[in-house]
Enzyme design. Structure first.
Site, PDB file in Angstrom:
ATOM      1  N   LYS A   1       3.236  22.045   1.709  1.00 53.86           N
ATOM      2  CA  LYS A   1       1.853  21.756   2.232  1.00 53.86           C
ATOM      3  C   LYS A   1       1.871  21.068   3.642  1.00 53.86           C
ATOM      4  O   LYS A   1       1.133  21.671   4.144  1.00 53.86           O
ATOM      5  CB  LYS A   1       1.324  21.072   0.998  1.00 53.86           C
ATOM      6  N   ASN A   2       2.852  19.774   3.596  1.00 52.86           N
ATOM      7  CA  ASN A   2       2.281  19.422   4.570  1.00 52.86           C
ATOM      8  C   ASN A   2       3.018  19.817   6.260  1.00 52.86           C
ATOM      9  O   ASN A   2       2.713  19.562   7.172  1.00 52.86           O
ATOM     10  CB  ASN A   2       2.660  17.542   4.420  1.00 52.86           C
TER      11      ASN A   2
ATOM     12  N   ARG B   1      -8.548  18.282   5.093  1.00 48.19           N
ATOM     13  CA  ARG B   1      -7.782  17.261   5.601  1.00 48.19           C
ATOM     14  C   ARG B   1      -6.976  17.269   6.951  1.00 48.19           C
ATOM     15  O   ARG B   1      -7.015  17.221   7.774  1.00 48.19           O
ATOM     16  CB  ARG B   1      -6.693  16.059   5.115  1.00 48.19           C
TER      17      ARG B   1
ATOM     18  N   ASP C   1      -8.162  14.257   0.830  1.00 51.38           N
ATOM     19  CA  ASP C   1      -8.459  13.681  -0.151  1.00 51.38           C
ATOM     20  C   ASP C   1      -9.138  12.406   0.384  1.00 51.38           C
ATOM     21  O   ASP C   1      -9.599  11.674   0.924  1.00 51.38           O
ATOM     22  CB  ASP C   1      -7.036  12.883  -0.550  1.00 51.38           C
TER      23      ASP C   1
ATOM     24  N   ASP D   1       2.178   9.250  -1.069  1.00 52.73           N
ATOM     25  CA  ASP D   1       2.669  10.528  -1.924  1.00 52.73           C
ATOM     26  C   ASP D   1       3.107  10.117  -3.314  1.00 52.73           C
ATOM     27  O   ASP D   1       2.292  11.364  -4.251  1.00 52.73           O
ATOM     28  CB  ASP D   1       2.490  11.587  -1.007  1.00 52.73           C
TER      29      ASP D   1
ATOM     30  N   ILE E   1      -0.373   2.335   3.213  1.00 55.47           N
ATOM     31  CA  ILE E   1      -0.150   3.353   3.683  1.00 55.47           C
ATOM     32  C   ILE E   1      -2.106   3.524   3.501  1.00 55.47           C
ATOM     33  O   ILE E   1      -2.674   3.265   4.298  1.00 55.47           O
ATOM     34  CB  ILE E   1      -0.006   4.485   3.383  1.00 55.47           C
TER      35      ILE E   1
HETATM   36  N1  EPU Z   1      -4.822   6.598  10.599  1.00 57.20           N
HETATM   37  C1  EPU Z   1      -5.602   5.093  11.217  1.00 57.20           C
HETATM   38  N2  EPU Z   1      -6.180   5.960  13.016  1.00 57.20           N
HETATM   39  C2  EPU Z   1      -5.704   7.203  12.430  1.00 57.20           C
HETATM   40  C3  EPU Z   1      -5.099   8.071  12.013  1.00 57.20           C
HETATM   41  C4  EPU Z   1      -4.570   7.494  11.218  1.00 57.20           C
HETATM   42  O1  EPU Z   1      -5.781   4.167  10.908  1.00 57.20           O
HETATM   43  O2  EPU Z   1      -5.823   7.677  13.829  1.00 57.20           O
HETATM   44  C5  EPU Z   1      -4.084   5.246   9.678  1.00 57.20           C
HETATM   45  C6  EPU Z   1      -4.590   6.020   8.022  1.00 57.20           C
HETATM   46  O3  EPU Z   1      -5.787   5.348   7.833  1.00 57.20           O
HETATM   47  C7  EPU Z   1      -3.796   5.254   7.560  1.00 57.20           C
HETATM   48  C8  EPU Z   1      -2.045   5.717   7.758  1.00 57.20           C
HETATM   49  O4  EPU Z   1      -2.771   5.144   9.843  1.00 57.20           O
HETATM   50  O5  EPU Z   1      -3.996   4.267   6.764  1.00 57.20           O
HETATM   51  C9  EPU Z   1      -1.342   6.453   7.884  1.00 57.20           C
HETATM   52  O6  EPU Z   1      -2.186   7.861   8.213  1.00 57.20           O
HETATM   53  P1  EPU Z   1      -1.887   9.126   8.810  1.00 57.20           P
HETATM   54  O7  EPU Z   1      -1.736   9.348   9.738  1.00 57.20           O
HETATM   55  O8  EPU Z   1       0.506   8.610   9.075  1.00 57.20           O
HETATM   56  O9  EPU Z   1      -1.809  10.296   7.694  1.00 57.20           O
HETATM   57  P2  EPU Z   1      -2.302  11.379   7.403  1.00 57.20           P
HETATM   58  O10 EPU Z   1      -1.465  12.486   8.541  1.00 57.20           O
HETATM   59  O11 EPU Z   1      -3.695  11.018   7.507  1.00 57.20           O
HETATM   60  C10 EPU Z   1      -0.146  12.715   6.232  1.00 57.20           C
HETATM   61  C11 EPU Z   1      -0.110  14.005   4.667  1.00 57.20           C
HETATM   62  C12 EPU Z   1      -0.894  13.161   3.423  1.00 57.20           C
HETATM   63  C13 EPU Z   1       0.520  11.758   3.522  1.00 57.20           C
HETATM   64  C14 EPU Z   1       0.595  10.578   4.717  1.00 57.20           C
HETATM   65  C15 EPU Z   1       1.501   9.694   5.162  1.00 57.20           C
HETATM   66  C16 EPU Z   1      -1.185  15.727   5.626  1.00 57.20           C
HETATM   67  C17 EPU Z   1      -2.061  16.883   5.631  1.00 57.20           C
HETATM   68  N3  EPU Z   1      -1.144  14.331   4.750  1.00 57.20           N
HETATM   69  O12 EPU Z   1      -2.104  12.178   6.306  1.00 57.20           O
HETATM   70  O13 EPU Z   1      -0.561  13.589   2.942  1.00 57.20           O
HETATM   71  O14 EPU Z   1       0.143  10.750   2.697  1.00 57.20           O
HETATM   72  O15 EPU Z   1       0.634  11.659   6.311  1.00 57.20           O
HETATM   73  O16 EPU Z   1       2.200  10.520   4.538  1.00 57.20           O
HETATM   74  O17 EPU Z   1      -0.303  15.904   6.182  1.00 57.20           O
HETATM   75  C18 EPU Z   1      -0.640  14.500   0.202  1.00 57.20           C
HETATM   76  O18 EPU Z   1      -0.083  16.014   0.639  1.00 57.20           O
HETATM   77  O19 EPU Z   1      -1.370  14.544  -0.460  1.00 57.20           O
HETATM   78  C19 EPU Z   1      -1.745  13.955   1.993  1.00 57.20           C
HETATM   79  C20 EPU Z   1      -2.322  12.897   1.735  1.00 57.20           C
END
Ligand code: EPU
Length: 425
Positions: free
Chosen positions: A30-31, A100, A124, A312, A334
Site C-alpha cells: 500500500k505505502n 493520507r 488514520d 505499523d 513514531i
Molecule cells: N513528521 C513531522 N513533520 C513532517 C512529517 C512527519 O513531524 O513534516 C513526524 C510525524 O508526525 C511522525 C513521524 O514524523 O511522528 C514519522 O512520520 P512519517 O512522515 O515517517 O510518516 P508518514 O509518511 O506520514 C508513512 C506511512 C505510515 C507509516 C509511517 C512510518 C504512508 C501513506 N504512510 O506515514 O503508514 O506508519 O510512514 O513508517 O506511507 C499505515 O500504513 O497504516 C501507516 C500509517
C-alpha cells in the site's frame, strides 16, 4: 478493484481458538503503490503499475489523480495512469482528504507544474501528522509554501538543487523532497533520509523513468536534476506489513504460515523478534515461514524508522504480548496516539497499561471475546489477530479501516484456517 464501499457499516466476527496454518501470498505494498501512482503525474503518457493490491485506498488515490486530469484504469492487479501534457495543480479537497497518501502529489506537482494546492490530507487517526518537514524541503529547493483556508499552497518559479537535512527520517518528507528535486536544476542532497523499502521502490521507478538518483535505501540520497521523465511499467514491491501481520498471526495462534511474494530483508527485525519469542523462522529469496508450537515468550519491542521494528506492526506486537508468557514492554516512538489500541485490548481482558511511550503487557493464556473498534488499518488487523486468541466470537467494528490496507482480508484468513465473517451492523 474497489475495496468495499459499505464497509463503514460492517463488522468482522472473528472466532477464537483457531490456529493459522498454510501458505499465502502478498501483493504490492500500500505505502508504495499510492506513491508510485503520484509519481506517474511527472511523465506525460501511460505509466503501468503491476502487482497492485486490491484495497480501497487505490481507487481513492485514482480519484485524486483523475481530478488533476489523468485517466486511471484499474483492472485486476494492474493500474494504468495516462497523464496528459498539462495536469492540474489544485487537488480536489474531498478526494485528497480521504487518504493520507494524497500528500505525495506535492513533490511531483511542484516539480513538474511548479505549483500545488492540497487540502490537509486525512488518513488514520494515529497522532499529529504535521507537514513542516515537507514544506521545509520544498522551500530549500526554492519554493514558497503557505496555508490558505485549510489548504497547503506551494509555488516555485524555478526549483534549484539544494542540500537538506531532515530532523527525523520522515517517509513522506523524504518522498516530497526526492520527487521535487528530480525535476529541479542541479544537484540535491537529502541527509537523514528515510530508508524504508518503499522509498527504494519509488526511487527505482523514478530512475527507470529517467531520473538520476543514488543512495536510495541509505541515509543520504543524491539527486541530479533532469528536464523530463518518460512513462514506464513497474512492478510494486511486496507489502512487508501485510506479510508480517500473517507471520505474527502464526506466532500468536501457535500456527505454521508460509508467506510468499516478500523479500525477508524487508522484515528482518520482525523475524528476529519472532525467533526470540520461540518461533521457528525459515526464509528464502521471496518467502518466509513462521511456525510456533509453544506459547510465545514475552519480549520488549521498540518501534523505530526502518530498519527498526515498524510502528505499523505495533498493534500486532501488543496483541502478541497479550497472549505471551510473561511481562512485555512495547515502546512507541513514531505515532503517539497508536496506544488507543491498548484500550480495545483491555476490553478483551488484556492485562495492559500505558505509561507515556510505553505499554506494559502481562500475557494471558486466552483473551476474552468482546465488541471492539478498529481506529486505524493496523489496529483493525491487530484486533482480528487478538480475536483469534479469544474464548468465543469477537466483533471488530469499523472495518472500513482494514479494507483500506489489507486486500482480500476475509479470503486470506479463511485460506489459513481462520474463522471470520463480514456482517452488516
Ligand atoms: N513528521 C513531522 N513533520 C513532517 C512529517 C512527519 O513531524 O513534516 C513526524 C510525524 O508526525 C511522525 C513521524 O514524523 O511522528 C514519522 O512520520 P512519517 O512522515 O515517517 O510518516 P508518514 O509518511 O506520514 C508513512 C506511512 C505510515 C507509516 C509511517 C512510518 C504512508 C501513506 N504512510 O506515514 O503508514 O506508519 O510512514 O513508517 O506511507 C499505515 O500504513 O497504516 C501507516 C500509517
Amino acid at each position: 478493484m474497489s475495496g468495499n464501499p459499505t464497509s463503514r457499516e460492517q463488522s468482522f466476527l472473528v472466532t477464537g481458538g483457531v490456529r493459522l496454518a498454510g501458505e499465502i501470498s502478498v501483493t504490492g505494498a500500500k505505502n508504495s503503490v499510492l506513491k508510485l501512482m503520484a509519481v506517474a503525474l511527472m511523465a506525460e503518457g501511460r505509466t503501468t503499475l503491476t502487482n497492485c493490491p486490491n484495497i480501497s485506498d487505490v481507487p481513492a488515490m485514482a480519484d485524486v489523480l483523475r481530478h488533476l486530469g489523468c485517466t486511471v484504469e484499474i483492472s485486476g492487479d494492474t493500474v494504468v495512469i495516462d497523464t496528459p501534457a498539462e495536469v492540474g495543480h489544485v487537488a480536489d479537497d474531498k478526494a485528497a482528504q480521504r487518504l493520507r497518501a494524497s500528500v505525495c502529489i506535492l513533490g511531483p506537482l511542484v516539480g513538474r507544474q511548479h505549483r500545488a494546492v492540497l487540502a490537509m490530507p486525512g488518513g488514520d487517526a494515529i497522532g499529529s501528522r504535521p507537514l513542516d518537514m515537507h514544506q521545509r524541503g520544498l522551500t530549500t529547493l526554492g519554493a514558497t509554501t503557505r496555508m490558505d483556508h485549510g489548504r497547503l499552497v506551494a509555488e516555485a518559479r524555478d526549483l534549484r538543487g539544494a542540500r537538506y537535512a531532515l530532523t527525523f527520517p520522515s517517509v513522506g518528507a523524504t518522498e516530497t523532497f526526492v520527487t521535487a528535486a528530480v525535476l529541479a536544476k542541479g544537484t540535491s542532497v537529502l541527509e537523514n533520509a528515510a530508508r524504508e523499502p518503499e522509498i527504494v521502490d519509488i526511487c527505482d521507478l523514478l530512475s527507470q523513468m529517467g531520473a538520476v538518483i543514488s543512495g536510495a535505501g541509505s541515509s543520504t540520497i543524491t539527486i541530479e536534476g533532469v528536464d523530463q521523465l518518460r512513462p514506464v511499467s513497474h512492478r510494486v514491491i511486496g507489502d512487508r506489513i501485510v506479510a508480517a501481520t500473517w507471520a505474527m498471526g502464526a506466532a500468536m495462534t501457535r500456527g505454521d504460515v508460509t508467506v510468499t511474494g516478500i523479500d525477508p530483508m524487508f522484515i528482518h527485525v520482525v523475524l528476529e523478534k519472532l525467533h526470540a519469542v520461540g518461533a521457528v523462522v525459515d526464509t528464502g529469496t521471496d518467502w518466509i515461514r513462521v511456525a510456533q508450537t509453544e506459547r510465545p515468550r514475552a519480549s520488549n519491542i521498540r518501534t523505530l524508522p526502518f530498519p527498526g521494528f515498524p510502528t505499523d506492526l505495533q498493534p500486532m506486537a501488543i496483541a502478541m504480548a497479550s497472549v505471551s508468557d510473561g511481562l512485555s514492554v512495547v515502546t512507541e516512538n513514531i505515532f503517539e496516539s497508536r496506544f488507543r489500541f491498548v484500550e480495545e485490548m483491555v476490553r478483551m481482558g488484556a492485562d495492559a497499561e500505558t505509561d507515556g511511550h510505553h505499554a506494559k503487557i502481562r500475557g494471558k493464556e486466552r483473551l476474552d471475546s468482546a465488541t471492539v473498534w478498529a481506529s486505524d488499518i493496523r489496529a483493525g488487523a491487530g484486533l482480528v489477530l487478538a480475536g483469534m486468541c479469544a474464548d468465543r466470537v469477537t466483533e471488530v467494528c469499523q472495518i472500513f479501516h482494514i479494507d483500506r490496507g489489507y486486500p482480500h482480508f476475509v479470503e486470506n484468513i479463511r485460506s489459513l484456517g481462520g474463522v471470520i465473517e463480514r456482517v452488516d451492523t
